[in-house]
Design a protein around this motif. Structure first.
Motif, short mmCIF file in Angstrom:
data_model
loop_
_atom_site.label_atom_id
_atom_site.label_comp_id
_atom_site.label_asym_id
_atom_site.label_seq_id
_atom_site.Cartn_x
_atom_site.Cartn_y
_atom_site.Cartn_z
N GLY A 127 0.78 -1.23 0.00
CA GLY A 127 0.00 0.00 0.00
C GLY A 127 0.81 1.28 0.00
N MET A 128 2.13 1.15 0.06
CA MET A 128 2.98 2.35 0.07
C MET A 128 3.88 2.36 -1.16
SD MET A 128 4.13 2.41 4.10
CE MET A 128 4.70 0.69 4.04
N ARG A 129 4.11 3.55 -1.69
CA ARG A 129 4.95 3.68 -2.89
C ARG A 129 6.42 3.77 -2.46
NH1 ARG A 129 2.42 3.98 -7.52
NH2 ARG A 129 0.22 4.60 -7.61
N ILE A 130 7.01 2.59 -2.31
CA ILE A 130 8.40 2.54 -1.82
C ILE A 130 9.31 1.74 -2.74
CG2 ILE A 130 7.78 2.89 0.60
CD1 ILE A 130 7.90 -0.13 0.98
N GLN A 131 8.75 1.07 -3.75
CA GLN A 131 9.57 0.24 -4.62
C GLN A 131 10.02 1.04 -5.84
OE1 GLN A 131 7.48 -3.47 -5.52
NE2 GLN A 131 8.99 -4.52 -4.26
N GLY A 132 11.30 0.86 -6.20
CA GLY A 132 11.82 1.52 -7.39
C GLY A 132 11.15 1.01 -8.65
N SER A 133 11.05 1.85 -9.64
CA SER A 133 10.37 1.48 -10.89
C SER A 133 11.19 1.87 -12.12
CB SER A 133 8.99 2.15 -10.96
OG SER A 133 9.10 3.55 -10.72
N GLY A 134 12.47 2.20 -11.92
CA GLY A 134 13.30 2.65 -13.03
C GLY A 134 13.49 1.59 -14.10
N GLU A 135 13.68 0.33 -13.68
CA GLU A 135 13.90 -0.74 -14.66
C GLU A 135 12.66 -0.96 -15.53
OE1 GLU A 135 15.22 -4.29 -12.81
OE2 GLU A 135 17.13 -3.44 -12.13
N ILE A 136 11.48 -0.85 -14.92
CA ILE A 136 10.25 -1.01 -15.69
C ILE A 136 10.12 0.12 -16.70
CG2 ILE A 136 7.73 -1.08 -15.55
CD1 ILE A 136 8.05 -2.27 -12.75
N ALA A 137 10.43 1.33 -16.25
CA ALA A 137 10.37 2.48 -17.16
C ALA A 137 11.31 2.29 -18.33
CB ALA A 137 10.71 3.76 -16.39
N GLU A 138 12.54 1.91 -18.04
CA GLU A 138 13.55 1.73 -19.08
C GLU A 138 13.11 0.67 -20.09
OE1 GLU A 138 18.36 0.77 -19.32
OE2 GLU A 138 17.22 0.31 -17.51
N GLU A 139 12.68 -0.49 -19.61
CA GLU A 139 12.29 -1.58 -20.50
C GLU A 139 11.09 -1.19 -21.35
OE1 GLU A 139 10.77 -6.23 -20.22
OE2 GLU A 139 11.58 -5.23 -18.46
N THR A 140 10.12 -0.52 -20.75
CA THR A 140 8.91 -0.15 -21.49
C THR A 140 9.21 0.89 -22.55
OG1 THR A 140 7.59 -0.60 -19.50
CG2 THR A 140 6.55 0.67 -21.25
N LEU A 141 10.03 1.87 -22.23
CA LEU A 141 10.37 2.90 -23.21
C LEU A 141 11.13 2.32 -24.40
CD1 LEU A 141 11.42 5.76 -20.74
CD2 LEU A 141 9.34 5.65 -22.14
N ILE A 142 11.92 1.30 -24.16
CA ILE A 142 12.62 0.63 -25.26
C ILE A 142 11.64 -0.18 -26.10
CG2 ILE A 142 14.31 -1.16 -25.81
CD1 ILE A 142 15.92 -0.23 -23.36
N ARG A 143 10.71 -0.87 -25.44
CA ARG A 143 9.74 -1.69 -26.17
C ARG A 143 8.84 -0.85 -27.07
NH1 ARG A 143 7.29 -6.09 -21.85
NH2 ARG A 143 9.07 -7.50 -21.81
N VAL A 144 8.44 0.31 -26.61
CA VAL A 144 7.58 1.17 -27.44
C VAL A 144 8.28 1.49 -28.75
CG1 VAL A 144 6.51 3.45 -27.60
CG2 VAL A 144 6.33 2.14 -25.47
N GLN A 145 9.58 1.80 -28.68
CA GLN A 145 10.32 2.13 -29.90
C GLN A 145 10.47 0.92 -30.81
OE1 GLN A 145 13.81 4.88 -29.08
NE2 GLN A 145 13.26 4.34 -26.97
N GLU A 146 10.61 -0.25 -30.23
CA GLU A 146 10.74 -1.46 -31.04
C GLU A 146 9.44 -1.83 -31.72
OE1 GLU A 146 14.20 -3.74 -28.39
OE2 GLU A 146 12.08 -4.25 -28.12
N ARG A 147 8.32 -1.60 -31.03
CA ARG A 147 7.02 -2.02 -31.56
C ARG A 147 6.44 -1.05 -32.57
NH1 ARG A 147 5.02 -4.13 -25.60
NH2 ARG A 147 5.54 -6.34 -25.95
N LEU A 148 6.72 0.24 -32.41
CA LEU A 148 6.16 1.25 -33.32
C LEU A 148 7.26 2.17 -33.82
CD1 LEU A 148 2.97 2.20 -31.24
CD2 LEU A 148 3.05 0.70 -33.24
N PRO A 149 8.25 1.62 -34.52
CA PRO A 149 9.38 2.46 -34.96
C PRO A 149 8.94 3.60 -35.87
CG PRO A 149 9.38 0.34 -36.09
CD PRO A 149 8.36 0.24 -35.01
N GLY A 150 9.50 4.78 -35.63
CA GLY A 150 9.21 5.93 -36.46
C GLY A 150 7.92 6.65 -36.12
N SER A 151 7.14 6.14 -35.18
CA SER A 151 5.85 6.75 -34.83
C SER A 151 6.03 7.89 -33.84
CB SER A 151 4.92 5.69 -34.23
OG SER A 151 5.44 5.25 -32.98
#
Length: 357
Positions: free
Chosen positions: A168-192
């Motif tokens: 119930g508390m926001r105490i866990q880091g989320s940097g790795e999820i952000a990094e992986e997701t931002l890379i996936r978006v570019q891979e899935r919709l290149p040039g968009s």
């Protein structure tokens, strides 16, 4: 940066605007709002509107009560009314009955349930609906791009410091999820447009985190992949700053300074006013050239300490030839005279390769 919207000034012609029919204007705005809502992802394929004979908007079609379409419409309406928990309950029940079927409304249901979870502050679990249930299972559906967009929004929040919930508390880091997701978006919709946004967000994420190597690469990739993108000027400026910051002194690798010099020259050619205002112009180039000269001098002195005089002579002559106006070049000439290697004047041709014997 995107350009400012064009503004049409009526004063350019000596005319006066026609009186405004406020009732008609209000009706038009209401109609526009309804049209926008009807075309949005949450309301698509639910209700259709048309103007009746009196000029008022009327419902032309509603989903059949009890149909799958009606369930989606009800869930979307609950979300729009700020009741995500109720919307999720509706969707959970429907998905439980249909998840093992080929019902064409499944991707819509999973998308809406992800929206409900996100609205309830459970964005991490929403990612499971977007990623596993929509993107991976229904890549041909119209919800595919919408789910990627939702993931990108969550990744941007994580990249900007939002932590995951734990107990119930926001105490866990989320940097790795952000990094992986931002890379996936570019891979899935290149040039968009989504890929462009993900690319600059990823580079900024590395920059804020102080990961200079990855930031430099990410900004460079942005410039290559989106040369006309709205953030290309920012990316060009940031990659210069990261390459300058990567330099740790004359006894370290200076390749990043060489990159920064070329990048600064390119930035100055394209954006001379911005370059002068931010100090990324010829003045910076000169300072970087001086830093490289200091590095070459330090390298020559290191060779002398090791007793490798041919390498020292080679480095000093190259320093005098390539950066004759630097302070280090003057010191190099003094060392060369001391060792009897000749006093080649700064700027004069020197047989660098032949002298290293």
């Amino acid at each position: 940066m995107p350009g400012a919207p064009a503004v049409i000034l009526s004063v350019m012609l000596d005319t006066r605007p026609a009186p405004i029919d406020r009732r008609r204007c209000g009706r038009s705005l209401a109609g526009l709002l309804i049209a926008v809502l009807a075309s949005s992802s949450a309301f698509a394929q639910t209700r259709e509107y048309r103007l009746d004979e009196s000029g008022e908007w009327a419902v032309a079609r509603e989903p059949e009560p009890g149909s799958d379409e009606a369930v989606m419409a009800d869930a979307a309406a609950l979300l729009a009314a700020g009741q995500p928990a109720a919307a999720r309950a509706v969707l959970d029940a429907w998905i439980s009955e249909n998840e093992r079927t080929r019902n064409p409304w499944l991707p819509r249901a999973y998308l809406l349930r992800g929206d409900a979870k996100d609205a309830m502050g459970d964005e991490f679990r929403a990612l499971f609906d977007y990623e596993r249930e929509v993107i991976l299972r229904f890549p041909q559906s119209e919800e595919f791009v919408l789910a990627i967009e939702r993931e990108l929004d969550i990744a941007v929040r994580y990249a900007n410091g939002l932590r995951r919930k734990f107990l119930g508390m926001r105490i866990q880091g989320s940097g790795e999820i952000a990094e992986e997701t931002l890379i996936r978006v570019q891979e899935r919709l290149p040039g968009s447009e989504l890929a462009e946004r993900a690319a600059i967000e990823l580079a900024d994420f590395y920059y804020r985190r102080g990961d200079l190597d990855l930031a430099s690469i990410a900004y460079d990739l942005y410039v290559v992949n989106f040369p006309n993108g709205p953030n290309v000027r920012k990316a060009m400026e940031r990659r210069i700053r990261t390459n300058v910051a990567k330099y740790r002194g004359p006894d370290r690798d200076g390749s990043s300074l060489i990159d920064a010099i070329e990048q600064t020259k390119a930035f100055t050619r394209l954006y001379p006013a911005d370059a002068e205002r931010s100090g990324l112009d010829d003045r910076l180039v000169q300072r970087l050239e001086d830093a490289l000269a200091d590095q070459m001098l330090a390298g020559a002195q290191w060779y002398i300490k090791r007793g490798d005089l041919p390498s020292a002579k080679f480095t000093l002559r190259r320093l005098v030839r390539d950066r004759p106006n630097s302070i280090a070049a003057g010191e190099a000439l003094e060392i060369m005279e001391r060792y009897g290697w000749g006093g080649a004047s700064p700027g004069a041709p020197s047989e660098v390769e032949g002298d290293a014997k």
